[in-house]
Design a protein around this motif. Structure first.
Motif: not given
Length: 217
Positions: A79, A83, A87, A92-93, A95-99
């Motif tokens: 992840s 991420h 970046c 952005q999608e 990024k959100a799923k791998t935070r």
């Protein structure tokens, strides 16, 4: 076992100990040796079944926890790479799923971490080309996929052991009931002989026969 069963089990074990300590006294009464032997056999079987439950639970849990720890580390690695890729691409999608952070994975239930790792695996496969450029080639994704599958297998084995543990616990409850019947219908009756002959032993026995509330550790 339930709190009530634990308390009864403690009583049964105390009675066995008392009878073994006073074997010389009880052996003088015709018939009591057979009843005491029957009772002791039931207690030994209860001990065996209890050990089976503990060993099965400990073994399955230890194996699953080891696989979970490895999967958690691998999930964070993959992840993290995804991420970083998100970046760079400004995705952005992704990024959100791998935070993901270790603390959040640690708090998850087994089924939740299996789902989270599966989601990261799907993202890794769909972004395989981008990951390859960061040193996370197909072989890394393949290993991660094996770990996800391994944890799901371990989780299934742990859940599958529950019905077996429940069946053994039901057997323990039945054995305890039988042991109680042997005491009440046989041993208690024989011990009446000591009411006048040995009142100290008689009183000690029936004090031990009381079920006390020891709680659950």
């Amino acid at each position: 076992m339930t709190k009530k069963q634990n308390n009864k089990r403690a009583m049964l074990e105390s009675v066995v100990s008392l009878l073994e300590t006073n074997a010389a006294r009880t052996s003088s009464i015709p018939g009591i040796s057979e009843s005491v032997g029957k009772f002791k056999d039931l207690i030994e079987e209860i001990r065996t079944k209890t050990a089976e439950v503990r060993q099965a639970s400990a073994g399955k849990s230890a194996a699953k926890n080891e696989v979970r720890q490895k999967l958690t580390a691998a999930t964070l690695q993959v992840s993290g790479a995804l991420h970083a890729l998100a970046c760079k691409k400004g995705d952005q999608e992704l990024k959100a799923k791998t935070r993901l952070v270790e603390s959040s994975l640690t708090k998850m239930r087994d089924t939740e971490i299996a789902s989270a790792a599966g989601s990261i695996l799907d993202l890794a496969k769909s972004n395989a080309d981008g990951l390859a450029g960061q040193g996370f080639g197909p072989s890394v994704i393949s290993v991660f996929e094996g770990m996800v599958g391994g944890f799901q297998t371990a989780l299934g084995a742990s859940l599958g052991a529950v019905p077996n543990r429940m069946a053994i616990r039901e057997m323990i409850a039945s054995l305890m009931a039988l042991a109680g019947e042997v005491l009440g219908n046989e041993v208690d009756r024989y011990l009446e002989f000591f009411r006048q002959e040995d009142p100290e032993f008689y009183s000690a026995y029936f004090r031990t026969r009381r079920i006390r509330n020891f709680g659950v550790r």
